[in-house]
Design a protein around this motif. Sequence first.
Motif, PDB file in Angstrom:
ATOM      1  N   UNK A 258      46.607  40.268  78.580  1.00 56.01           N
ATOM      2  CA  UNK A 258      47.334  39.715  77.318  1.00 56.01           C
ATOM      3  C   UNK A 258      46.705  40.376  76.027  1.00 56.01           C
ATOM      4  N   UNK A 259      45.505  40.886  75.889  1.00 53.91           N
ATOM      5  CA  UNK A 259      44.941  41.283  74.952  1.00 53.91           C
ATOM      6  C   UNK A 259      45.549  42.862  74.661  1.00 53.91           C
ATOM      7  N   UNK A 260      45.826  43.541  75.930  1.00 52.29           N
ATOM      8  CA  UNK A 260      46.370  44.806  75.542  1.00 52.29           C
ATOM      9  C   UNK A 260      47.937  44.618  75.353  1.00 52.29           C
ATOM     10  N   UNK A 261      48.360  43.647  75.679  1.00 57.08           N
ATOM     11  CA  UNK A 261      49.780  43.416  75.329  1.00 57.08           C
ATOM     12  C   UNK A 261      49.997  42.885  73.859  1.00 57.08           C
ATOM     13  N   UNK A 262      49.011  42.119  73.189  1.00 54.69           N
ATOM     14  CA  UNK A 262      48.980  41.895  72.047  1.00 54.69           C
ATOM     15  C   UNK A 262      48.635  43.277  71.105  1.00 54.69           C
ATOM     16  N   UNK A 271      51.760  39.422  82.517  1.00 58.93           N
ATOM     17  CA  UNK A 271      52.011  39.868  83.584  1.00 58.93           C
ATOM     18  C   UNK A 271      52.246  41.407  83.445  1.00 58.93           C
ATOM     19  N   UNK A 272      51.709  42.121  84.595  1.00 61.37           N
ATOM     20  CA  UNK A 272      51.905  43.762  84.190  1.00 61.37           C
ATOM     21  C   UNK A 272      53.259  44.121  84.718  1.00 61.37           C
ATOM     22  N   UNK A 273      54.197  44.612  83.999  1.00 62.28           N
ATOM     23  CA  UNK A 273      55.466  45.263  84.394  1.00 62.28           C
ATOM     24  C   UNK A 273      55.538  46.752  83.789  1.00 62.28           C
ATOM     25  N   UNK A 274      56.680  47.181  83.781  1.00 65.48           N
ATOM     26  CA  UNK A 274      56.900  48.564  83.365  1.00 65.48           C
ATOM     27  C   UNK A 274      56.388  48.994  81.979  1.00 65.48           C
ATOM     28  N   UNK A 275      56.574  48.099  81.084  1.00 65.02           N
ATOM     29  CA  UNK A 275      56.051  48.416  79.719  1.00 65.02           C
ATOM     30  C   UNK A 275      54.544  48.384  79.517  1.00 65.02           C
ATOM     31  N   UNK A 276      53.850  47.289  80.198  1.00 62.88           N
ATOM     32  CA  UNK A 276      52.435  47.240  80.282  1.00 62.88           C
ATOM     33  C   UNK A 276      51.812  48.330  80.796  1.00 62.88           C
ATOM     34  N   UNK A 277      52.478  48.735  82.173  1.00 60.89           N
ATOM     35  CA  UNK A 277      51.935  50.047  82.529  1.00 60.89           C
ATOM     36  C   UNK A 277      51.782  51.038  81.645  1.00 60.89           C
ATOM     37  N   UNK A 278      53.124  51.252  80.963  1.00 59.73           N
ATOM     38  CA  UNK A 278      53.288  52.474  79.961  1.00 59.73           C
ATOM     39  C   UNK A 278      52.111  52.336  78.979  1.00 59.73           C
ATOM     40  N   UNK A 279      51.648  51.300  78.436  1.00 56.39           N
ATOM     41  CA  UNK A 279      50.736  51.053  77.325  1.00 56.39           C
ATOM     42  C   UNK A 279      49.513  51.376  78.158  1.00 56.39           C
ATOM     43  N   UNK A 280      49.095  50.990  79.393  1.00 54.95           N
ATOM     44  CA  UNK A 280      47.853  51.187  79.902  1.00 54.95           C
ATOM     45  C   UNK A 280      47.714  52.690  80.247  1.00 54.95           C
ATOM     46  N   UNK A 281      48.788  53.563  80.446  1.00 47.87           N
ATOM     47  CA  UNK A 281      48.760  54.941  81.051  1.00 47.87           C
ATOM     48  C   UNK A 281      48.703  55.898  79.927  1.00 47.87           C
ATOM     49  N   UNK A 282      49.155  55.361  78.445  1.00 51.49           N
ATOM     50  CA  UNK A 282      49.278  56.385  77.553  1.00 51.49           C
ATOM     51  C   UNK A 282      47.788  56.565  76.760  1.00 51.49           C
TER      52      UNK A 282
END
Length: 282
Positions: A258-262, A271-282
């Motif tokens: 949730x903190x990364x999504x914010x 919930x980790x989906x395609x957009x959250x994976x993108x944020x984690x990998x960039x």
Amino acid sequence: MSRWAALPAELDPRVRQLVVRLRRLKDHSGLSLRQLAARTGYSEKSWERYLGGRSLAPAEAVEALARATGENPSRLLALHEVAAEAWATRRAESPPEATKPTGTPAPETAATTTTTATATTTSTSTSTEPRSPGRSLRVALAAGAVALVLAVATAVLLVVRLGGDTAQRPAASLAATAASAATPPTASAARPERPYTCRVERIDGRWFAGLSRTEGAILANGHAGPEVAEAQCLLRRAGVSPGGIDGIFGPLTERAVRRVQQRSGLVEDGIIGPHTWKALRR
């Protein structure tokens, strides 16, 4: 802001992500269910089911809601496609009770019925005849023998259902399998923790931890495996602690997501989906 009821616990995370997004769009628009029904052509009762997670909204309804609230429908339709696949898979795996065969009782049911019949017969015979110490002892021994036979039969049945090849196993193996089947598993045996090692490196401008290369797996609280450990490594690399790198998606991992999504301007649903994976990998 609407005060929504909690979604069903058994709802698939991919369906949950879509419903949460639809709820937020409805809340931000300020539309009531009646106004939403008037703008989309779907009844209030239908929207109550869709937004309550009791049934999956059709793609046309999702698109109509997006246009009624001024949202670009393309992202919602992408979420709906993933949710529809999950919904169809869940229904295929869980057929309705009406379709299940009911003619022949299961072996356990038959054993229970036999036990009940034996107990009834014993009770009837002992209530209609004078009791004596010798007869009571014989009845008790007979009942104990029946119970022992049923217990052995049940253990063998469990071995057959678990192994499927009991005819080729030695007697010692059968006894060990029956004993392990009769012992209820503990929580740690059901979900063993496995230590993972993060080997974070940057490849082609994206971060990887050496445990999974997925960029679209849907992960939520309760999931486990190397994909979860990969996400935990990337969360730690982003400066947010998910707890231990154990591959188990728990409350600490959800809070970190949730903190990364914010920080990334994404929907904060944990919930980790395609957009959250993108944020984690960039």
